[in-house]
Design a protein around this motif. Structure first.
Motif, PDB file in Angstrom:
ATOM      1  N   LEU A  47       0.834  -1.207   0.000  1.00  0.00           N
ATOM      2  CA  LEU A  47       0.000   0.000   0.000  1.00  0.00           C
ATOM      3  C   LEU A  47       0.867   1.254   0.000  1.00  0.00           C
ATOM      4  CD1 LEU A  47      -2.788   1.304   0.135  1.00  0.00           C
ATOM      5  CD2 LEU A  47      -2.710   1.084   2.623  1.00  0.00           C
ATOM      6  N   GLU A  48       1.895   1.255   0.804  1.00  0.00           N
ATOM      7  CA  GLU A  48       2.815   2.398   0.842  1.00  0.00           C
ATOM      8  C   GLU A  48       3.471   2.603  -0.528  1.00  0.00           C
ATOM      9  OE1 GLU A  48       3.839   4.471   3.371  1.00  0.00           O
ATOM     10  OE2 GLU A  48       2.789   3.605   5.097  1.00  0.00           O
ATOM     11  N   GLN A  49       3.869   1.513  -1.174  1.00  0.00           N
ATOM     12  CA  GLN A  49       4.539   1.589  -2.474  1.00  0.00           C
ATOM     13  C   GLN A  49       3.636   2.237  -3.529  1.00  0.00           C
ATOM     14  OE1 GLN A  49       5.504  -2.253  -4.118  1.00  0.00           O
ATOM     15  NE2 GLN A  49       5.949  -1.436  -6.153  1.00  0.00           N
ATOM     16  N   TRP A  50       2.416   1.744  -3.664  1.00  0.00           N
ATOM     17  CA  TRP A  50       1.542   2.262  -4.711  1.00  0.00           C
ATOM     18  C   TRP A  50       1.025   3.655  -4.396  1.00  0.00           C
ATOM     19  CZ3 TRP A  50       3.162  -0.243  -8.412  1.00  0.00           C
ATOM     20  CH2 TRP A  50       3.357  -1.614  -8.371  1.00  0.00           C
ATOM     21  N   ALA A  51       0.890   3.976  -3.110  1.00  0.00           N
ATOM     22  CA  ALA A  51       0.494   5.345  -2.748  1.00  0.00           C
ATOM     23  C   ALA A  51       1.579   6.344  -3.114  1.00  0.00           C
ATOM     24  CB  ALA A  51       0.185   5.419  -1.251  1.00  0.00           C
ATOM     25  N   ARG A  52       2.841   5.895  -3.092  1.00  0.00           N
ATOM     26  CA  ARG A  52       3.949   6.752  -3.525  1.00  0.00           C
ATOM     27  C   ARG A  52       4.027   6.828  -5.039  1.00  0.00           C
ATOM     28  NH1 ARG A  52       6.930   3.794   0.113  1.00  0.00           N
ATOM     29  NH2 ARG A  52       7.885   2.642  -1.610  1.00  0.00           N
ATOM     30  N   GLN A  53       3.962   5.659  -5.680  1.00  0.00           N
ATOM     31  CA  GLN A  53       4.230   5.597  -7.118  1.00  0.00           C
ATOM     32  C   GLN A  53       3.030   5.994  -7.973  1.00  0.00           C
ATOM     33  OE1 GLN A  53       5.894   1.784  -8.157  1.00  0.00           O
ATOM     34  NE2 GLN A  53       7.511   1.895  -6.612  1.00  0.00           N
ATOM     35  N   ARG A  54       1.834   5.641  -7.531  1.00  0.00           N
ATOM     36  CA  ARG A  54       0.645   5.953  -8.328  1.00  0.00           C
ATOM     37  C   ARG A  54      -0.502   6.365  -7.410  1.00  0.00           C
ATOM     38  NH1 ARG A  54       1.433   1.115 -11.045  1.00  0.00           N
ATOM     39  NH2 ARG A  54      -0.654   0.397 -10.523  1.00  0.00           N
ATOM     40  N   PRO A  55      -0.354   7.492  -6.736  1.00  0.00           N
ATOM     41  CA  PRO A  55      -1.359   7.884  -5.737  1.00  0.00           C
ATOM     42  C   PRO A  55      -2.746   8.110  -6.322  1.00  0.00           C
ATOM     43  CG  PRO A  55       0.131   9.709  -6.208  1.00  0.00           C
ATOM     44  CD  PRO A  55       0.723   8.497  -6.854  1.00  0.00           C
ATOM     45  N   ASN A 272      -7.131 -13.515   0.733  1.00  0.00           N
ATOM     46  CA  ASN A 272      -5.685 -13.663   0.583  1.00  0.00           C
ATOM     47  C   ASN A 272      -5.252 -13.862  -0.857  1.00  0.00           C
ATOM     48  OD1 ASN A 272      -5.464 -13.421   3.332  1.00  0.00           O
ATOM     49  ND2 ASN A 272      -5.319 -15.618   3.707  1.00  0.00           N
ATOM     50  N   HIS A 273      -6.090 -14.521  -1.648  1.00  0.00           N
ATOM     51  CA  HIS A 273      -5.729 -14.731  -3.045  1.00  0.00           C
ATOM     52  C   HIS A 273      -6.111 -13.536  -3.904  1.00  0.00           C
ATOM     53  CE1 HIS A 273      -5.669 -16.417  -7.116  1.00  0.00           C
ATOM     54  NE2 HIS A 273      -4.867 -17.357  -6.660  1.00  0.00           N
ATOM     55  N   ASN A 274      -7.384 -13.167  -3.910  1.00  0.00           N
ATOM     56  CA  ASN A 274      -7.860 -12.167  -4.870  1.00  0.00           C
ATOM     57  C   ASN A 274      -7.584 -10.733  -4.437  1.00  0.00           C
ATOM     58  OD1 ASN A 274      -8.738 -14.479  -6.060  1.00  0.00           O
ATOM     59  ND2 ASN A 274     -10.913 -14.008  -5.965  1.00  0.00           N
ATOM     60  N   PHE A 275      -7.963 -10.379  -3.206  1.00  0.00           N
ATOM     61  CA  PHE A 275      -7.714  -9.014  -2.722  1.00  0.00           C
ATOM     62  C   PHE A 275      -6.225  -8.713  -2.710  1.00  0.00           C
ATOM     63  CE2 PHE A 275      -6.824  -5.803   0.434  1.00  0.00           C
ATOM     64  CZ  PHE A 275      -7.832  -4.856   0.252  1.00  0.00           C
ATOM     65  N   ASN A 276      -5.444  -9.635  -2.160  1.00  0.00           N
ATOM     66  CA  ASN A 276      -4.000  -9.383  -2.075  1.00  0.00           C
ATOM     67  C   ASN A 276      -3.321  -9.420  -3.440  1.00  0.00           C
ATOM     68  OD1 ASN A 276      -4.160  -9.014   0.647  1.00  0.00           O
ATOM     69  ND2 ASN A 276      -3.262 -10.990   1.214  1.00  0.00           N
ATOM     70  N   LEU A 277      -3.896 -10.138  -4.393  1.00  0.00           N
ATOM     71  CA  LEU A 277      -3.386 -10.118  -5.760  1.00  0.00           C
ATOM     72  C   LEU A 277      -3.430  -8.703  -6.320  1.00  0.00           C
ATOM     73  CD1 LEU A 277      -2.590 -11.994  -8.304  1.00  0.00           C
ATOM     74  CD2 LEU A 277      -4.977 -11.657  -8.965  1.00  0.00           C
ATOM     75  N   VAL A 278      -4.543  -8.030  -6.093  1.00  0.00           N
ATOM     76  CA  VAL A 278      -4.699  -6.648  -6.552  1.00  0.00           C
ATOM     77  C   VAL A 278      -3.734  -5.727  -5.809  1.00  0.00           C
ATOM     78  CG1 VAL A 278      -6.282  -4.677  -6.609  1.00  0.00           C
ATOM     79  CG2 VAL A 278      -7.089  -6.949  -7.276  1.00  0.00           C
ATOM     80  N   LEU A 279      -3.697  -5.830  -4.492  1.00  0.00           N
ATOM     81  CA  LEU A 279      -2.870  -4.936  -3.684  1.00  0.00           C
ATOM     82  C   LEU A 279      -1.381  -5.140  -3.986  1.00  0.00           C
ATOM     83  CD1 LEU A 279      -2.584  -2.830  -1.467  1.00  0.00           C
ATOM     84  CD2 LEU A 279      -2.762  -4.668   0.233  1.00  0.00           C
ATOM     85  N   ARG A 280      -0.939  -6.355  -4.104  1.00  0.00           N
ATOM     86  CA  ARG A 280       0.480  -6.613  -4.351  1.00  0.00           C
ATOM     87  C   ARG A 280       0.935  -6.061  -5.698  1.00  0.00           C
ATOM     88  NH1 ARG A 280       4.443  -8.843  -7.938  1.00  0.00           N
ATOM     89  NH2 ARG A 280       6.202  -9.501  -6.658  1.00  0.00           N
TER      90      ARG A 280
END
Length: 617
Positions: A47-55, A272-280
């Protein structure tokens, strides 16, 4: 696979590879030769990564109805609200011993509150809404709350959950949080998400380690009180790292990764599979407010017409309903097979007739078969243990071990019992040391209870097939073993489309028999009866009974062996029970729970006098 090009798989997935170690004791250990690469420390890093890179990129979206516009939250907005809610969580003293419980379905508020807890090392426990909204006695919900001792409980609104909240009120001292800002009897999530950010949040986030407990996810509890499975940050991040190494297109997808999904976050598949797939992978998750159930699938279809996903996830009932809808809507069919890269199904559950129907529709529509892939695991393996990232020839191939995970195959009767070891496996059950001890063998392999067989024993890279639950299989008086998982799928296909699901019985007898949960809509259409027709009238209709008898005869033709077909079937009027542990909210039937709870139905099925049961021609 009919006409799918191998290039489809080559552009999407890694080449499947497996190493097999044959041991002196007869066991076989399978592992990937590809090492698991280093992943994130915790899911909050994503979450921190994508908020920095593509807020400004969309992270989550939802809508209140099929006609309403989508409400969205970007990665930048999500991180701000997560840090704010985390400040409130720390101020209220939530901890692993006093976690966050969530009783409601998927929503943006649900996601942000859970992520806020994870961000500062506090576990969340999403509990299936069925235990609050469909239960009559709330016994399982009470046992869960007693075990958790939560400091905060979230509901989408207090009114629908009033009875459940009243039932558990004596069992906790938690703050009730509501997604409805107008609920006077709860603290609004909106207020929590506006909490001024505390410096303590950054300190707590920095203290999160791979061993920190992220979630407590409950098992179905079919044989007693549900168990709380510990899910650590390491489990969640290693599972997604392995997924990225098998689904190699994810590294290029990024902003193109769009998922439309209804699968509940109270289960490992959806969460763990679908939600985290999107977040990761920095994608966008559109929360589908529908589900594969009468009256609700229309919402899923409207959402599918609005948002065509990169990958389509569903359970067998969802694919069954989708096929009917695609056949009736030429434009939706064209878009679906043109725009979706591939479909993902639960490997142990998709009947072959649904696989064949999807393949036929795809070839007819776009001239090629849509890739159908699968995986296998459990709540205890977060969930990925194997991945079928290649074009299998038929349904049921669960693939090969993911990087970093080992499978041990042990002879059990005439089957191969499979066990799992790796960073994706749970350290145990919350507050249940004896159950934890019993769940692992002396080498630390998790005893998942499933059986598998090789697609090709000489070429392990061709994958494994799910071969049923070891504890579900039984012997007939002849000494012949009945493979319940295999026969269930064959039975559903033979009785299609009239059988929604099947429970296999005949333990200690001479013949196999079926308890059948009927597909009411399909039975009604087959009988030509109106919507007003009662279920009893429907299930006793001559056309329905004749079709079931013909299906049993078809199955007997396919396998005349006594263990390969059923001689009788009984159509069940009462749908599967949530309180009885007969069904999950993903629509999976628990064989043992049904057999235990429906002794009267078994007696009627075993009565030799002509009656309700339908015999094989």
């Amino acid at each position: 696979m009919t006409t799918a090009s191998r290039g489809d798989a080559a552009s999407l997935f890694a080449t499947p590879r497996t190493v097999a170690e044959h041991r002196a004791d007869g066991s076989i250990v399978l592992r990937s030769p590809e090492p698991l690469r280093d992943g994130a420390r915790c899911i909050g890093d994503w979450l921190e990564q994508w908020a920095r890179q593509r807020p400004d990129s969309i992270f989550l979206a939802e809508r209140s109805s099929a006609e309403a516009p989508w409400s969205t939250v970007t990665y930048g907005q999500a991180l701000r609200q997560v840090r704010a809610a985390a400040s409130w969580i720390l101020a209220q003293g939530l901890s692993p011993e006093r976690p966050l419980a969530i009783l409601s379905d998927n929503s943006i508020d649900h996601a942000l509150l859970a992520l806020a807890a994870h961000h500062v090392g506090v576990p969340s426990a999403a509990i299936s809404p069925a235990y609050s909204l469909m239960s009559k006695d709330f016994d399982k919900l009470k046992s869960m709350i007693t075990l958790l001792e939560p400091a905060a409980i979230y509901v989408s609104a207090t009114k629908p959950f009033a009875a459940a909240l009243a039932a558990i009120k004596p069992l906790h001292s938690a703050q009730i949080i509501s997604g409805n800002a107008d609920d006077a009897d709860a603290l609004a999530f909106r207020t929590i998400a506006a909490t001024p950010e505390s410096p303590d949040v950054a300190k707590a986030f920095a203290a999160v380690t791979p061993a920190t407990i992220a979630k407590l996810l409950f098992t179905s509890g079919s044989t007693g009180a549900p168990k709380a499975v510990i899910n650590t940050q390491r489990m969640l991040t290693s599972s997604q790292q392995a997924k990225a190494q098998t689904w190699t297109f994810l590294e290029q997808a990024r902003e193109d990764l769009v998922i439309l999904d209804w699968l509940p976050w109270s289960h490992t598949f959806g969460a763990n599979h679908n939600f985290n797939l999107v977040l990761r992978n920095g994608g966008a998750l559109y929360i589908d407010g529908g589900k594969p159930a009468p009256g609700l699938f229309a919402t899923s279809l409207a959402n599918l017409k609005s948002v065509m996903p990169t990958v389509y996830f569903n359970v067998p009932r969802g694919f069954d309903m989708l096929i009917t809808a695609l056949r009736a809507d030429e434009e939706l069919c064209r878009r679906f097979f043109s725009e979706v890269k591939f479909a993902f199904y639960a490997g142990a559950a998709l009947p072959q007739n649904l696989w064949d129907a999807l393949e036929e529709l795809s070839v007819k529509t776009v001239g090629r078969a849509m890739p159908m892939v699968s995986a296998w695991g459990s709540t205890e393996t977060s969930p990925l243990a194997t991945d079928c990232h290649f074009l299998a020839e038929r349904s049921g191939n669960i693939g090969v071990p993911i990087p970093g995970t080992e499978l041990k195959l042990v002879t059990s009767g005439d089957k191969l019992e499979v066990r799992v070891r790796g960073p994706n496996a749970t350290p145990g059950y919350w507050k249940a040391p004896e159950l934890t001890r019993q769940a692992f063998d002396d080498e630390g392999f998790y005893l998942i209870g499933d059986a598998v067989k090789f697609a090709d024993a000489n070429r392990p890279e061709r994958g494994l097939f799910f071969d049923g639950r070891v504890a579900e299989d039984f012997k007939l008086n002849s000494g012949t073993w009945v493979s319940v998982g295999t026969l269930r799928l064959a039975g559903i296909a033979a009785l299609a489309p009239l059988a929604q699901d099947i429970v296999v019985t005949g333990h200690g007898g001479d013949e196999v028999r079926f308890l059948v949960f009927p597909n009411i809509a399909a039975c009604r259409a087959h009988a030509g009866l109106p919507e007003t027709a009662g279920v009893n009238e429907l299930l006793t209709h001559d056309k329905v009974r004749a079709a079931i008898a013909q299906g049993l005869a078809k199955l007997k033709q396919q396998s005349a062996n006594s263990s390969g077909h059923a001689t009788r079937a009984l159509l069940l009027v009462e749908p599967p029970s949530v309180d009885g542990g007969e069904i999950t909210d993903k629509g999976y039937i628990n064989q043992r729970a049904v057999l235990t709870r429906r002794a009267d139905a078994l007696a009627r099925l075993d009565d030799d006098a002509p009656g309700e049961w339908i015999g094989c021609y």
